[in-house]
Each structure stands twice: as C-alpha cells, then as structure tokens.
Design a protein around this motif. Structure first.
Motif, short mmCIF file in Angstrom:
data_model
loop_
_atom_site.label_atom_id
_atom_site.label_comp_id
_atom_site.label_asym_id
_atom_site.label_seq_id
_atom_site.Cartn_x
_atom_site.Cartn_y
_atom_site.Cartn_z
N ARG A 19 0.87 -1.18 0.00
CA ARG A 19 0.00 0.00 0.00
C ARG A 19 0.91 1.23 0.00
NH1 ARG A 19 -2.87 -3.50 -1.07
NH2 ARG A 19 -4.91 -4.09 -0.22
N HIS A 21 0.29 4.30 1.76
CA HIS A 21 -0.40 5.17 2.70
C HIS A 21 0.45 6.37 3.13
CE1 HIS A 21 -3.56 2.28 3.09
NE2 HIS A 21 -2.84 1.39 3.76
N VAL A 46 -4.23 7.96 6.30
CA VAL A 46 -4.78 6.94 7.19
C VAL A 46 -4.55 7.38 8.63
CG1 VAL A 46 -4.60 4.55 7.96
CG2 VAL A 46 -4.36 5.09 5.54
N ASN A 76 4.14 -0.49 4.22
CA ASN A 76 2.96 0.01 3.50
C ASN A 76 2.78 1.52 3.63
OD1 ASN A 76 2.47 -2.61 2.83
ND2 ASN A 76 0.77 -2.91 4.26
N ALA A 310 -5.42 -0.68 10.16
CA ALA A 310 -5.37 0.48 9.27
C ALA A 310 -4.24 0.40 8.26
CB ALA A 310 -5.21 1.76 10.12
N PRO A 313 -3.58 -4.68 5.54
CA PRO A 313 -4.91 -5.18 5.16
C PRO A 313 -5.17 -6.57 5.72
CG PRO A 313 -3.71 -4.33 3.25
CD PRO A 313 -2.74 -4.35 4.39
N LEU A 364 -8.38 -4.32 -2.78
CA LEU A 364 -8.76 -3.94 -1.42
C LEU A 364 -9.49 -5.07 -0.71
CD1 LEU A 364 -10.06 -0.30 -2.08
CD2 LEU A 364 -7.81 -0.99 -1.20
N THR A 365 -9.34 -5.12 0.61
CA THR A 365 -10.10 -6.06 1.43
C THR A 365 -11.38 -5.36 1.91
OG1 THR A 365 -9.13 -5.41 3.54
CG2 THR A 365 -7.94 -7.05 2.24
N SER A 367 -12.51 -5.13 4.97
CA SER A 367 -12.32 -4.30 6.16
C SER A 367 -11.69 -2.96 5.81
CB SER A 367 -11.46 -5.04 7.20
OG SER A 367 -10.20 -5.39 6.68
N GLU A 368 -10.88 -2.93 4.76
CA GLU A 368 -10.33 -1.64 4.30
C GLU A 368 -11.45 -0.76 3.74
OE1 GLU A 368 -7.19 -3.42 1.62
OE2 GLU A 368 -6.04 -1.72 2.40
N GLY A 371 -13.84 0.36 6.40
CA GLY A 371 -13.22 1.13 7.49
C GLY A 371 -13.29 0.42 8.83
N THR A 373 -11.41 -0.87 10.98
CA THR A 373 -10.04 -0.98 11.46
C THR A 373 -9.94 -0.31 12.84
OG1 THR A 373 -9.32 1.08 10.40
CG2 THR A 373 -9.12 -0.94 9.10
#
Length: 394
Positions: A19, A21, A46, A76, A310, A313, A364-365, A367-368, A371, A373
């Motif tokens: 990622r 971020h 993030v 990430n 966060a 992932p 993307l998952t 949970s990502e 949100g 997290t």
C-alpha cells in the motif's frame, strides 16, 4: 502477475510496500480528534490513533512508542505526519521514524495554537505528502519479500478443521517461497505449545516458546485469574476446551520450523515461520503483528469478527457455511466448501493464495473498504513484570 510475484512500492530502506499510505500518527490519545479531522479532509491519509501515550512509564511506554515508530516505518507507509500535544514527544517519535528514510513532518497542538490552527496546518502538510506519495508507481517483486500475519478471531468448532488448516497450507507455501509468516496469540498456543516447541529451529527458540506460555500462566496467577481464553462466542460456536482451541489455532501457522520468537511488535530478522508473543484478542493481536511489519494478515473467523488494521490489510476468511452466508459483507474468502461440498484443503488453499496475491498487488479487502479498522496497543502490567524479573523493567 504470477503467484510468485506481486506489484509493490519500493521504499528507501530497501523494504517493499503493498500500500502507499500517508499515515497521520497521534503520539498520544489527546490529539486523536485532531488526527481524525485532518484525515477526514485529505484523501490518501490513514489515521493512526491509539489510546494512552500519557502517564506511561518504563517498558510500558517503550512498547507504546516502539509500535508507533514501527507504524511510521511500516513498508505500506510512504510518508508520515506525526501529531502530538507537546513538542518534545512529537519530535522524538518523528525523528525515530525519519531515520528509516520515510518522509516525515510533525506538529504539536500546543505550539500550533489549538485545534483549529493544528488542523489547518496538518491538512496543508498532509496534502503535500499525499501528492508526493502519488508519484510512486508499483513494480514487480518476488513473494519472498512478503511478510504475512495469521490470526483467528471469534473461532468456532469449524475453524481448526477448515480456515486455519487452509491458511496453514498458504503459510507453508509462502515459507517455501522464501517469505515470512508471523504466527502469534500466546493465549492460543496454551496446551499446544509442546507441538510448536518440537518444531523449533533450535533449543533456544524452543525454550522461548515454552517460556512465553509459562509467563502468561504466571501473569494469570498474579492476577488471581484462571487462564481461560474461551470467549462466549467460542463456546457457543462449539469449542469446549483451551487445548481444543489451541490445537486448531496453531494450524494456521502451517508445518514449517519455528525460526524465531518475537516480542510484542518486534520485526523479524529472519525468513520463515516466526512466533510473536502477544495477546490473542483480535484488535490487540493484529496491532502487534502489523507493528512487526506484516504486509497483510489472513484473519480467520468462525462465527464472525469484522475488525482489521489500518496499515496491514486483513483478509477475512471463514470455513463456516452459516457465517459465510450471514456475515458475507465482511468475508473476503469463503472456504466453507471444505465442509459443505468436500472440497480438498489444497484446492481451498489455492483459492486463498490467489486472493492474497491480489491484495498484495493492490486489491482492497472488505475491512479496508468498510473502514473496520482499529488500533489498541497492549499495556504491560509493570508490577507483575518487575516481580517476574523482566529485564526491561529493571
């Protein structure tokens, strides 16, 4: 991409991220609202918000700071904005992260003149960091660069038979490819620690594994509690004993030798399967595994647990057909066909491995996207640590 390569981002310290971020890190809880406001206004950031950071001392504070610094240096993460209440702590954390080569900026709310000014300045700095980070492009890298965490939460009677077993095959595959797998949850190796110790790379690692369990049992005795890591949902899901849960839980680490035992949030310094001594509750454990540098986490759930991290992932996996149906919004990979259709574990592992490689290359998952997290850094009970003779408290 093939199953032996993924598309990642090269970092100045030689690591590779999946990622890109820009992390906005609160060094203490009293600036979490400022961090959230900055991130709400700047896409690509993030928020990294944790409880405490004030009133902590000794090994407890060292763990808190180590986790936040490791988050700033996480593969990430492309760049970091550090937010604190006062300047001394803020600069200390920011300077430690900057040593890894990450682009780092910082500000403290007291010097900024309060919330409004801090948010205004933070938005401007975060904007510039995100624009700079957006110039980076993904490149192909071998899967041997990957660090994968494995976790299970809200486990049930199907977990050890399906999702954990399938994940174990993926763990063995990644280790065979030269990658790294972090197994954790000390509470959930109790009763099965001898199995892992027999697979230790050497006598020192075996003793560290057994010692982690002894320490946990001593902590329970110190607190006057019975060690009983079965939650209400575990029991309702059909798990009956600690040993039953543990023997199922360790399957997600596969069958490779255990090369190293890590402290909470510590980064591995070797390849292969490693064990991190950290509490089992889902949020605390993924927090520790992510601080250890896991690029992503395979998070198995029996009766449903939505939480992810966060920065790392989390792919949600279930082998429970009912959970796959009722909790479908949160499930990334359904391996329930192992039970409902007699699917071979190896076939399910191939499905899971392909999904993991897609996430490593940018998919993307759930949970990502949702949100879901959270971050919670486990506290150290200093009274027990001193009595037990932990060197970090002396």
């Amino acid at each position: 991409m093939s199953e032996t390569t993924f598309l990642g981002f090269a970092r100045p310290d030689g690591s590779v991220g999946i990622r890109n971020h820009v992390a906005v890190i609160a060094v203490m809880d009293n600036v979490n609202p400022v961090v959230r406001r900055i991130c709400a206004q700047v896409a690509g950031t993030v928020p990294v918000c944790a409880a405490y950071g004030r009133g902590q001392f000794g090994a407890d504070l060292e763990r808190h700071d180590r986790v936040l610094i490791n988050y700033g240096a996480h593969p990430n993460v492309a760049a970091v904005l550090v937010i604190g209440l006062e300047g001394v702590t803020t600069r200390r954390i920011a300077q430690a992260i900057a040593q890894t080569g990450r682009a780092v900026r910082s500000l403290d709310v007291q010097s900024a003149g309060g919330t409004v000014q801090a948010v205004q300045r933070g938005v401007q700095q975060a904007l510039e960091l995100v624009i700079d980070a957006s110039h980076l492009r993904r490149e192909p890298f071998p899967v041997s660069e990957l660090v994968m965490g494995v976790e299970c939460g809200a486990s049930d009677a199907t977990s050890g038979l399906t999702a954990n077993a399938v994940t174990g095959l993926v763990s063995d595959w990644l280790v065979a490819q030269g990658g790294t797998v972090i197994l954790s949850e000390t509470d959930e190796i109790v009763g099965a620690e001898h199995v892992l110790a027999e697979r230790a790379a050497n006598a020192q690692v075996a003793e560290q594994l057994l010692g982690a369990v002894r320490r946990l049992e001593a902590l329970s005795a110190f607190q006057g509690l019975q060690l009983w890591p079965l939650g209400e949902d575990n029991i309702a899901g059909g798990l009956t004993t600690v040993e039953e849960k543990s023997l199922g839980a360790i399957r997600k680490g596969g069958t490779s030798p255990v090369m190293q035992v890590l402290d909470y949030g510590q980064k591995p310094d070797c390849k292969g399967l490693v064990f991190m001594d950290a509490p089992a509750p889902g949020v605390e454990n993924v927090c520790a595994i992510a601080a250890g540098g896991a690029h992503f986490i395979l998070f198995n759930t029996g009766v449903g647990n939505p939480i992810g991290h966060a920065l790392s992932p989390a792919l949600k996996i279930t082998g429970n057909p009912q959970t796959a149906q009722d909790f479908s919004d949160n499930i990334d990979v359904d391996v329930s066909a192992v039970l409902s259709q007699g699917q071979a574990l190896s076939q399910a592992a191939q499905h899971l491995r392909a999904a993991a490689m897609r996430v490593a290359s940018g998919s993307l998952t759930r949970s990502e996207v949702l949100g879901d997290t959270e971050i919670s850094i486990s506290r150290i009970e200093l009274g027990f640590a001193r009595q037990y003779g932990d060197s970090a408290t002396s």
